[in-house]
Design an enzyme around this catalytic site. Structure first.
Site, PDB file in Angstrom:
ATOM      1  N   ASP A 149     -11.936  10.450   0.831  1.00 31.07           N
ATOM      2  CA  ASP A 149     -10.765   9.596   0.618  1.00 31.07           C
ATOM      3  C   ASP A 149      -9.769  10.328  -0.279  1.00 31.07           C
ATOM      4  OD1 ASP A 149      -8.900   7.645   0.131  1.00 31.07           O
ATOM      5  OD2 ASP A 149     -10.270   6.267  -0.874  1.00 31.07           O
ATOM      6  N   ARG A 207     -13.384   4.035   1.450  1.00 30.39           N
ATOM      7  CA  ARG A 207     -11.988   4.030   1.038  1.00 30.39           C
ATOM      8  C   ARG A 207     -11.824   3.261  -0.264  1.00 30.39           C
ATOM      9  NH1 ARG A 207     -12.018   7.918   3.256  1.00 30.39           N
ATOM     10  NH2 ARG A 207     -11.318   8.391   5.338  1.00 30.39           N
ATOM     11  N   CYS A 208     -10.766   3.599  -0.983  1.00 27.36           N
ATOM     12  CA  CYS A 208     -10.445   2.983  -2.265  1.00 27.36           C
ATOM     13  C   CYS A 208     -10.507   1.457  -2.136  1.00 27.36           C
ATOM     14  CB  CYS A 208      -9.048   3.435  -2.677  1.00 27.36           C
ATOM     15  SG  CYS A 208      -8.530   2.853  -4.291  1.00 27.36           S
ATOM     16  N   PRO A 209     -11.172   0.788  -3.046  1.00 29.89           N
ATOM     17  CA  PRO A 209     -11.722   1.240  -4.325  1.00 29.89           C
ATOM     18  C   PRO A 209     -13.218   1.535  -4.294  1.00 29.89           C
ATOM     19  CG  PRO A 209     -11.673  -1.130  -4.346  1.00 29.89           C
ATOM     20  CD  PRO A 209     -11.144  -0.688  -2.987  1.00 29.89           C
TER      21      PRO A 209
END
Length: 81
Positions: A45, A18-20
């Site tokens: 994502d 997931r981000c980042p």
């Protein structure tokens, strides 16, 4: 019809991240590539649909192709100078 995603020089599996994290991994991988080499990024994502194209624009790499209609998402990046 040719598959633009076939035979990349490098592949990055960012599934489940997931981000980042996906963009951080892309940046690290691209640093170790030679200009002109390609990187296939596979991710799930939803933030990558914004982050990967943005990374390419900001770092002046070419986003050769992207497939974001179905999971997993796929992006093909070509490293510039």
């Amino acid at each position: 019809m040719t598959d633009l995603f076939a035979n990349p020089d490098h592949t990055l599996d960012a599934l489940g991240l997931r981000c980042p994290e996906p963009v951080m991994m892309v940046r690290k991988t691209v640093r170790n590539m030679q200009p002109g080499e390609t990187l296939l990024i596979v991710a799930d994502d939803p933030a990558t649909t914004r982050d990967i194209p943005g990374f390419c624009r900001f770092m002046e790499h070419e986003l050769v192709a992207s497939q974001t209609e179905t999971l997993p998402y796929r992006y093909l990046l070509r490293k510039n100078q």
